[in-house]
Scaffold this motif. Structure first.
Motif, PDB file in Angstrom:
ATOM      1  N   ASN A  39       0.854  -1.182   0.000  1.00  0.00           N
ATOM      2  CA  ASN A  39       0.000   0.000   0.000  1.00  0.00           C
ATOM      3  C   ASN A  39       0.894   1.237   0.000  1.00  0.00           C
ATOM      4  O   ASN A  39       1.532   1.568   1.005  1.00  0.00           O
ATOM      5  CB  ASN A  39      -0.894  -0.010   1.243  1.00  0.00           C
ATOM      6  N   GLU A  40       0.981   1.899  -1.121  1.00  0.00           N
ATOM      7  CA  GLU A  40       1.860   3.067  -1.234  1.00  0.00           C
ATOM      8  C   GLU A  40       1.328   4.268  -0.457  1.00  0.00           C
ATOM      9  O   GLU A  40       2.025   5.270  -0.307  1.00  0.00           O
ATOM     10  CB  GLU A  40       2.058   3.431  -2.706  1.00  0.00           C
ATOM     11  N   GLY A  41       0.110   4.162   0.072  1.00  0.00           N
ATOM     12  CA  GLY A  41      -0.472   5.271   0.823  1.00  0.00           C
ATOM     13  C   GLY A  41      -0.208   5.233   2.315  1.00  0.00           C
ATOM     14  O   GLY A  41      -0.783   6.025   3.066  1.00  0.00           O
ATOM     15  N   ILE A  42       0.662   4.321   2.762  1.00  0.00           N
ATOM     16  CA  ILE A  42       0.976   4.259   4.192  1.00  0.00           C
ATOM     17  C   ILE A  42       1.646   5.558   4.624  1.00  0.00           C
ATOM     18  O   ILE A  42       2.618   6.003   4.010  1.00  0.00           O
ATOM     19  CB  ILE A  42       1.872   3.047   4.495  1.00  0.00           C
ATOM     20  N   TYR A  56      -2.784  -0.520   9.541  1.00  0.00           N
ATOM     21  CA  TYR A  56      -2.402  -0.999   8.209  1.00  0.00           C
ATOM     22  C   TYR A  56      -2.245  -2.513   8.093  1.00  0.00           C
ATOM     23  O   TYR A  56      -2.006  -3.010   6.988  1.00  0.00           O
ATOM     24  CB  TYR A  56      -1.100  -0.330   7.766  1.00  0.00           C
ATOM     25  N   ASP A 260      -5.089 -10.925  -1.997  1.00  0.00           N
ATOM     26  CA  ASP A 260      -4.679  -9.508  -1.995  1.00  0.00           C
ATOM     27  C   ASP A 260      -4.469  -8.989  -0.577  1.00  0.00           C
ATOM     28  O   ASP A 260      -4.745  -7.826  -0.268  1.00  0.00           O
ATOM     29  CB  ASP A 260      -5.700  -8.636  -2.739  1.00  0.00           C
ATOM     30  N   ASP A 263      -0.327  -7.913   4.579  1.00  0.00           N
ATOM     31  CA  ASP A 263      -0.139  -7.262   5.866  1.00  0.00           C
ATOM     32  C   ASP A 263       1.306  -7.323   6.370  1.00  0.00           C
ATOM     33  O   ASP A 263       1.778  -6.378   7.013  1.00  0.00           O
ATOM     34  CB  ASP A 263      -1.069  -7.883   6.909  1.00  0.00           C
ATOM     35  N   HIS A 266       3.328  -4.679   4.789  1.00  0.00           N
ATOM     36  CA  HIS A 266       3.048  -3.368   5.369  1.00  0.00           C
ATOM     37  C   HIS A 266       3.753  -3.202   6.714  1.00  0.00           C
ATOM     38  O   HIS A 266       4.268  -2.117   7.027  1.00  0.00           O
ATOM     39  CB  HIS A 266       1.539  -3.182   5.525  1.00  0.00           C
TER      40      HIS A 266
END
Length: 434
Positions: A39-42, A56, A260, A263, A266
């Motif tokens: 997830n590049e939005g972390i 996350y 998908d 975790d 992340h």
């Protein structure tokens, strides 16, 4: 500096090679796209790591747990046998496979299979999940017969997306779980066999757990067994009520790329982004994807010392996997990440662990390679508890200080024979497989 050896494949290695050919065909066929694995939005907007992991990873920190590290193969043998022998109601196992020990001094894989069969005959419910592909390729028919004849319920794990398309078979199950009576558990690097539990064999890490985290691990096993939605699982599964047993706060995180679910990726990314001074990683099959290499390089640019302990060619159990990872050495070193190699003949370093300053630690099945990042189901114990971190930190510091551990640099890479680099390049082409 460590040198390469030219050992021929043993029978197990030949079977690994056969699966490699299938996997290469799958990759080149392009029948399945490479997953978007992070997830590049972390956003790191707090110093509270547990808040970030809650947000996350979909996991939770669980106080009141106990943990014991098993760092030698003999310790693992005793730990696994003790839990299984003392089971009174249930034994649940999730593992890659039972090894073929026919060429070793002791058939420990068969020994564990017989022990499980004996427990099943004695009235204990025994369930075993094995990876469908690896089990078929590597587990001897005799072990299958012992398990099934004894009444052990064996299930081959096939992710939903491991369908009839060639590329679908890239998704594999790599978890290691043993849960007994819903009260005690072991997670870590070991499957079942002489290499994992035999005398003076692989350097691996397992952790014996008790307390509330075991309920989470039991639910995780039940989910994989039933292959149903989380909602259905909550209705079907009623694990034993687990009392507080120890001083540690731990969290269990799993990862299912076929669903998908990334975790662990992340959690590793968060660890690298919050690092201030030091990150040490034990990664026996190290082969970073682009995002992992970039996060390591960014940490180095902030002044963080990032070190990775990998196997040398001499200690690696799968030569072509070493060659694929070695193809990345120059790139990794150029980005400022330090590489140390475990150079101990015939004793593979199989431990998967990470320490970030004195704030985060991990032990599990996650190899910091493309397979763990993109394709394989994995599980790991993470902790921000100072006492638990200290145990893992002491283990990692000891490993990094071993006399057989040597640091390599760009001069070492440049000095390698052209025929060695050619193997690196050929197998590095298939990097997303490894």
């Amino acid at each position: 500096m460590p040198q390469h050896r030219g050992d021929s494949f043993n029978p197990t290695m030949l079977r690994h090679a056969a699966w490699l050919v299938i996997a290469m065909a799958a990759c080149t066929a392009g029948c399945w796209p490479i997953p978007i694995s992070v997830n590049e939005g972390i956003v790191i907007d707090t110093d509270d790591i547990d808040v970030l992991l809650d947000r996350y990873t979909g996991s939770q920190a669980e106080p009141g747990c106990s943990m014991q590290l098993l760092t030698e193969s003999e310790q693992s043998y005793i730990g696994f046998r003790e839990l299984i022998e003392n089971a009174t109601t249930t034994i649940d196992i999730e593992t890659l496979n039972f090894d073929d020990d026919s060429s070793y001094p002791e058939d420990i894989a068969l020994e564990f299979a017989r022990l499980l069969a004996d427990k099943a005959r004695a009235g204990v419910r025994v369930r075993v999940i094995l990876d469908a592909g690896t089990h078929t390729a590597l587990t001897r028919p005799e072990i299958n017969r012992v398990l099934l004849d004894g009444g052990v319920d064996v299930h081959e794990y096939k992710p939903d997306r491991a369908d009839l398309s060639i590329g679908g078979y890239l998704f594999r199950m790599h978890k290691k779980i043993l849960v007994v009576d819903g009260l005690r558990a072991i997670v870590g690097g070991s499957n079942y066999g002489y290499r994992y539990q035999g005398p003076q064999q692989w350097r691996d890490t397992n952790v014996v757990l008790a307390g509330p985290i075991v309920t989470t691990i039991q639910r995780e096993f039940d989910y994989d067994w039933d292959n149903r939605s989380a909602t259905a699982l909550l209705l079907l599964s009623s694990p034993a009520r687990v009392e507080l047993t120890g001083p540690y706060t731990l969290r269990e995180i799993d990862q299912k790329p076929s669903e998908d679910d990334f975790d662990i990726n992340h959690a590793v990314l968060i660890g690298l982004r919050i690092a201030k001074n030091r990150v040490d990683i034990e990664a026996p099959y190290f082969n970073p994807t682009d995002w992992l290499l970039q996060e390591m390089a960014d940490a180095v640019a902030r002044g963080v010392q990032v070190r990775v302990l990998v196997n040398s060619a001499q200690s690696h159990d799968i030569p072509f996997v070493f060659w694929a990872g070695a193809n990345m050495f120059e790139t990794v070193l150029t980005r400022g990440v330090r590489i140390l190699v475990w150079d101990r003949t015939s004793r593979t370093m199989h431990s998967k662990a990470m320490i970030v300053d004195d704030t985060l630690a991990m032990v599990g099945t996650y190899n910091f390679n493309a397979r763990s990042i993109l394709w394989d189901t994995e599980n790991a114990v993470f902790t921000t508890d100072p006492g638990a971190i200290l145990l893992i930190d002491e283990m990692i510091r000891k490993d990094f200080a071993e006399p057989n551990v040597l640091e390599i640099d760009l001069d070492w890479v440049n000095a390698q024979p052209i025929e060695e680099k050619l193997k690196w390049g050929v197998f590095g082409w298939f990097g997303p497989l490894f």
